[in-house]
Design a protein around this motif. Sequence first.
Motif, PDB file in Angstrom:
ATOM      1  N   LYS A  43       0.796  -1.190  -0.068  1.00  0.00           N
ATOM      2  CA  LYS A  43       0.021   0.162  -0.058  1.00  0.00           C
ATOM      3  C   LYS A  43       0.732   1.369   0.088  1.00  0.00           C
ATOM      4  O   LYS A  43       0.396   2.404   0.019  1.00  0.00           O
ATOM      5  N   ILE A  44       2.030   1.071   0.059  1.00  0.00           N
ATOM      6  CA  ILE A  44       2.963   2.169   0.038  1.00  0.00           C
ATOM      7  C   ILE A  44       3.130   2.651  -1.432  1.00  0.00           C
ATOM      8  O   ILE A  44       3.812   1.681  -2.249  1.00  0.00           O
ATOM      9  N   THR A  45       3.319   3.893  -1.841  1.00  0.00           N
ATOM     10  CA  THR A  45       3.552   4.219  -3.356  1.00  0.00           C
ATOM     11  C   THR A  45       4.721   4.998  -3.402  1.00  0.00           C
ATOM     12  O   THR A  45       5.231   5.192  -2.411  1.00  0.00           O
ATOM     13  N   ARG A  46       4.941   5.165  -4.689  1.00  0.00           N
ATOM     14  CA  ARG A  46       6.108   5.687  -4.920  1.00  0.00           C
ATOM     15  C   ARG A  46       6.224   7.180  -4.420  1.00  0.00           C
ATOM     16  O   ARG A  46       7.268   7.688  -3.961  1.00  0.00           O
ATOM     17  N   GLN A  47       4.927   7.999  -4.298  1.00  0.00           N
ATOM     18  CA  GLN A  47       4.961   9.379  -3.792  1.00  0.00           C
ATOM     19  C   GLN A  47       5.417   9.129  -2.428  1.00  0.00           C
ATOM     20  O   GLN A  47       6.206  10.214  -1.772  1.00  0.00           O
ATOM     21  N   ASP A  48       4.891   8.155  -1.571  1.00  0.00           N
ATOM     22  CA  ASP A  48       5.317   7.918  -0.329  1.00  0.00           C
ATOM     23  C   ASP A  48       6.786   7.786   0.037  1.00  0.00           C
ATOM     24  O   ASP A  48       7.638   8.309   0.899  1.00  0.00           O
ATOM     25  N   LEU A  49       7.395   7.078  -0.995  1.00  0.00           N
ATOM     26  CA  LEU A  49       8.832   6.812  -0.905  1.00  0.00           C
ATOM     27  C   LEU A  49       9.890   7.891  -1.178  1.00  0.00           C
ATOM     28  O   LEU A  49      10.757   8.278  -0.431  1.00  0.00           O
ATOM     29  N   VAL A  50       9.172   8.905  -2.065  1.00  0.00           N
ATOM     30  CA  VAL A  50       9.753  10.208  -2.366  1.00  0.00           C
ATOM     31  C   VAL A  50       9.491  11.329  -1.049  1.00  0.00           C
ATOM     32  O   VAL A  50      10.600  11.912  -0.568  1.00  0.00           O
ATOM     33  N   ALA A  51       8.475  11.149  -0.427  1.00  0.00           N
ATOM     34  CA  ALA A  51       8.440  11.841   0.744  1.00  0.00           C
ATOM     35  C   ALA A  51       9.297  11.459   1.989  1.00  0.00           C
ATOM     36  O   ALA A  51       9.875  12.387   2.460  1.00  0.00           O
ATOM     37  N   TRP A  52       9.241   9.976   2.199  1.00  0.00           N
ATOM     38  CA  TRP A  52      10.223   9.524   2.859  1.00  0.00           C
ATOM     39  C   TRP A  52      11.727   9.998   2.845  1.00  0.00           C
ATOM     40  O   TRP A  52      12.325  10.393   3.711  1.00  0.00           O
ATOM     41  N   ARG A  53      11.956   9.731   1.553  1.00  0.00           N
ATOM     42  CA  ARG A  53      13.600  10.137   1.070  1.00  0.00           C
ATOM     43  C   ARG A  53      13.849  11.635   1.654  1.00  0.00           C
ATOM     44  O   ARG A  53      14.851  11.782   2.419  1.00  0.00           O
ATOM     45  N   ARG A  73      16.089  -0.279   0.677  1.00  0.00           N
ATOM     46  CA  ARG A  73      16.450  -0.793  -0.450  1.00  0.00           C
ATOM     47  C   ARG A  73      16.489  -2.447  -0.503  1.00  0.00           C
ATOM     48  O   ARG A  73      16.106  -3.226  -1.111  1.00  0.00           O
ATOM     49  N   ALA A  74      17.131  -2.737   0.698  1.00  0.00           N
ATOM     50  CA  ALA A  74      17.278  -4.229   0.861  1.00  0.00           C
ATOM     51  C   ALA A  74      16.108  -4.813   1.088  1.00  0.00           C
ATOM     52  O   ALA A  74      15.574  -5.990   0.524  1.00  0.00           O
ATOM     53  N   PHE A  75      15.247  -4.121   1.944  1.00  0.00           N
ATOM     54  CA  PHE A  75      13.747  -4.644   2.093  1.00  0.00           C
ATOM     55  C   PHE A  75      13.004  -4.760   0.755  1.00  0.00           C
ATOM     56  O   PHE A  75      12.314  -6.008   0.480  1.00  0.00           O
ATOM     57  N   ILE A  88       9.682  -0.909  -6.029  1.00  0.00           N
ATOM     58  CA  ILE A  88       9.506   0.434  -6.627  1.00  0.00           C
ATOM     59  C   ILE A  88      10.677   1.339  -5.885  1.00  0.00           C
ATOM     60  O   ILE A  88      11.082   2.481  -6.219  1.00  0.00           O
ATOM     61  N   ALA A  89      11.424   0.917  -4.757  1.00  0.00           N
ATOM     62  CA  ALA A  89      12.404   1.534  -4.198  1.00  0.00           C
ATOM     63  C   ALA A  89      13.643   1.867  -5.414  1.00  0.00           C
ATOM     64  O   ALA A  89      14.192   2.594  -5.225  1.00  0.00           O
ATOM     65  N   ARG A  90      13.815   0.689  -6.082  1.00  0.00           N
ATOM     66  CA  ARG A  90      14.922   0.857  -6.847  1.00  0.00           C
ATOM     67  C   ARG A  90      14.748   1.914  -7.953  1.00  0.00           C
ATOM     68  O   ARG A  90      15.817   2.553  -8.425  1.00  0.00           O
ATOM     69  N   GLU A  91      13.655   2.465  -8.069  1.00  0.00           N
ATOM     70  CA  GLU A  91      13.103   3.332  -9.004  1.00  0.00           C
ATOM     71  C   GLU A  91      13.329   4.632  -8.395  1.00  0.00           C
ATOM     72  O   GLU A  91      13.890   5.726  -9.190  1.00  0.00           O
ATOM     73  N   VAL A  92      12.840   4.745  -7.134  1.00  0.00           N
ATOM     74  CA  VAL A  92      12.845   6.172  -6.591  1.00  0.00           C
ATOM     75  C   VAL A  92      13.829   6.557  -5.591  1.00  0.00           C
ATOM     76  O   VAL A  92      13.999   7.628  -5.026  1.00  0.00           O
ATOM     77  N   LEU A  93      14.471   5.369  -4.979  1.00  0.00           N
ATOM     78  CA  LEU A  93      15.523   5.726  -3.812  1.00  0.00           C
ATOM     79  C   LEU A  93      16.880   5.362  -4.396  1.00  0.00           C
ATOM     80  O   LEU A  93      17.492   4.331  -3.944  1.00  0.00           O
ATOM     81  N   PRO A  94      17.426   6.026  -5.159  1.00  0.00           N
ATOM     82  CA  PRO A  94      18.776   5.959  -5.632  1.00  0.00           C
ATOM     83  C   PRO A  94      19.546   5.958  -4.357  1.00  0.00           C
ATOM     84  O   PRO A  94      19.445   6.605  -3.401  1.00  0.00           O
ATOM     85  N   PRO A  95      20.775   5.166  -4.490  1.00  0.00           N
ATOM     86  CA  PRO A  95      21.639   5.104  -3.484  1.00  0.00           C
ATOM     87  C   PRO A  95      22.281   6.500  -2.916  1.00  0.00           C
ATOM     88  O   PRO A  95      22.797   7.274  -4.016  1.00  0.00           O
ATOM     89  N   LEU A  96      22.304   6.711  -1.791  1.00  0.00           N
ATOM     90  CA  LEU A  96      23.037   7.772  -1.324  1.00  0.00           C
ATOM     91  C   LEU A  96      24.532   7.704  -1.076  1.00  0.00           C
ATOM     92  O   LEU A  96      24.861   6.702  -0.614  1.00  0.00           O
TER      93      LEU A  96
END
Length: 321
Positions: A43-53, A73-75, A88-96
């Motif tokens: 239920k977590i969206t790409r927008q949620d991931l961007v906001a979390w980041r 990302r591992a999860f 979806i994390a692979r798409e919107v959470l590039p490594p820091l």
Amino acid sequence: MDYLKEFIKYLKYERAVSANTVSTYRVGVRQFFEILEQTDPTKITRQDLVAWRSEVIRTLDQNTAKHKHTAVRAFYRFLSTKFNIPNIAREVLPPLREIVRDPNVPSEYEIEKIVAQPDESTEQGMRDAAITALLASTGVRVSELINLDFGDIVKRKNHFEMNVPLEKGYYQRIVPFANFDNYNDIGANYFGIYWLKLLSIKYDLRAPLFFSLTENHFGKRLNRVYIFRLIRKYAKQSGFDYTKWNVHSFRHFYGTYAIANKTDVLELKELLGHHSVETTMRYVHLWQKISANVALHTSPTSNVKTKYTRAGIGQKILKKM
């Protein structure tokens, strides 16, 4: 479905990662859920991931944010592999990128002074000196140190061998240390005295090598927090900036000075239990930076002159055995 619970089981039993890594990933994913107020990853969206980041980058220092990203990302890689949930994390959470700083590499003088701090007339002092001497002589990780049994240390003709238990997904390895022919070797003297003490009481080979001496926890394994505090305590007593000291300071000493002594990089990789030689290469670069200020010696601890009243005693007894 408790996806976090399944992730932790996967890390422990399939990946065989260290307890510290499991704890870090568990906390990272749990905080991820707390911030988003959602524990169902479907239920977590790409927008949620961007906001979390954005929230993580804004509120945490860069290195901590990097670790949180790594956990999430591992999860999601796990969810994609085991449950066919889109990653979806692979798409919107590039490594820091982590800020890489040169670690604290103690000098021979500092190692000598740290090892000399425990009161050798007490059982605790003898044990603590043995701990610091073994750390400096082998570069062993704290998670490996606390899991050593007495039987994991084997005496050979002129040295000890440490059989490192399986840890962090690495294969078991053997690390030789303590030159019995060298009067100054801290491994032979400080650790050797402790080992001889346990041998004299016919200590169980399957019992913890380093154990608590307190009344309530006598005989139980020391934990990583105790070892961390022990190092800070003796660093402070030595007059050093104790905030720069931890167990890895000894590992950095071992790795850097092993390179100084012309140890082959691939051999050092095996001794330290690194997966990649790139990790080991950092010690080549560190030695290049500090080589102008220190003198070469024959092994990481063989020329660390001891000021113990027992200096040379362990070496002499072991040599005769």
